[in-house]
Scaffold this active site. Sequence first.
Site, PDB file in Angstrom:
ATOM      1  N   ASP A  94       0.804  -1.220   0.000  1.00  0.00           N
ATOM      2  CA  ASP A  94       0.000   0.000   0.000  1.00  0.00           C
ATOM      3  C   ASP A  94       0.839   1.273   0.000  1.00  0.00           C
ATOM      4  OD1 ASP A  94      -2.561  -1.063  -0.249  1.00  0.00           O
ATOM      5  OD2 ASP A  94      -2.640  -1.570   1.880  1.00  0.00           O
ATOM      6  N   ASP A 151      -6.964  -4.960  -4.090  1.00  0.00           N
ATOM      7  CA  ASP A 151      -6.680  -3.556  -3.779  1.00  0.00           C
ATOM      8  C   ASP A 151      -5.397  -3.083  -4.463  1.00  0.00           C
ATOM      9  OD1 ASP A 151      -7.896  -5.270  -1.870  1.00  0.00           O
ATOM     10  OD2 ASP A 151      -7.828  -3.733  -0.318  1.00  0.00           O
TER      11      ASP A 151
HETATM   12  N1  GLY Z   1      -6.994  -1.700   1.163  1.00  0.00           N
HETATM   13  C1  GLY Z   1      -7.637  -2.154   2.333  1.00  0.00           C
HETATM   14  C2  GLY Z   1      -9.050  -1.768   2.383  1.00  0.00           C
HETATM   15  O1  GLY Z   1      -9.649  -1.345   1.420  1.00  0.00           O
HETATM   16  O2  GLY Z   1      -9.601  -1.895   3.473  1.00  0.00           O
END
Ligand code: GLY
Length: 369
Positions: A94, A151
């Site tokens: 992320d 994601d």
């Molecule tokens: N990327 C983690 C979420 O959307 O909670």
Amino acid sequence: MPNRYEDALNRAAEKFRRTAQRAADQGIIPYKSEGGAWIPSPFAGNGWWTGGFWPGLMWLMYARTKDEFFLREARRTQEMLVEQFRVFRELNHDVGFMYLLSCGADYKLTGDRQARQDTLHAASLLMGRFNPAGYIRAWNNPDQAGYAIIDCMMNLSLLYWASRQTEDPRFAHVADIHAHTALREFVRPNGSVSHIVEFDPETGARVREHAGQGYALGGQWSRGQAWGLYGFTLAYRNAKKPEYLEAAEKIAGNFIAHIRPDGLTDCDFCQPDTEERIDNIAGAIAACGLMELTVITGKDDYHAAALQLVDGLLDSCCDWSDGHLGLLTRCTASYHDDGAGRHTNITYGDYFFVEALSKLNRCDPMLWL
Ligand code: GLY
């Protein structure tokens, strides 16, 4: 007379101009607002994956207003993110969310050279997570070496950006390998997407799917659907490969079929009818992706669906009072409560809602590219 989207964006700027000072006073990166205060991330301190959305929101507000207050607040918090490079332990795939919307936005809007270096640093960290067996590793737990998640399609933008910046195709090649794995292993025949797929880290062979943040295995966690929709749309804008656009449109078709009559978004499209569980973050992300798809394809249906989502949020899920510091209500981190927030304000909901309003007002600086 401003239309409702212009009025909403102006009101959002006024609200955050008042309430963001509280975050500076508290000395934190806001994760959500509750009880008249900003609350920091529930896990991993400033290394939690959501840390870039607050500076990203400030940069959106700066792009709209040119008010230097927003620039200062963005930089105050992105300094805290840059410190995480030295901690390293909590950083994962992320870093795309974290640094593209903070340092990358700074470079895009001000030309700051150090911000560019910091964004390239983040891109190199993301490259370091690539397993040549065919995917970008999501998380750090020793037993999750084979985990990849939908994601990550959003984080690929950082790699495409780095290839353009450095004129070195390595970053984009890795993004394309991961995107093709996601096409093959995550996108289902009905246009829904899996959240987590586990691979054998030695061979790259698929091992199994995990339920992740959705209702149950085989379900349709709505934020995951939105990550897939917007993520493949961005991959297409970056790489212009028709298979990415095809996937984005397929996922969009499934998402649109599940928009509620009130324009809000269920937390999982397979949740029981008896369960009233909303995640408005998913609706805000999907609205952004659908507006980008409209520009790419010229199809009005996508724009109409995006308006249905934004109108739903404006009609019933905005808190304009100063008693609540954030804006969007009824955001939910995970279907099964994990302590990260349920039916509350969460900062990345505000980020995507303001991005959607910025697109409708033709002032979106498009921080993802
Ligand atoms: N990327 C983690 C979420 O959307 O909670």
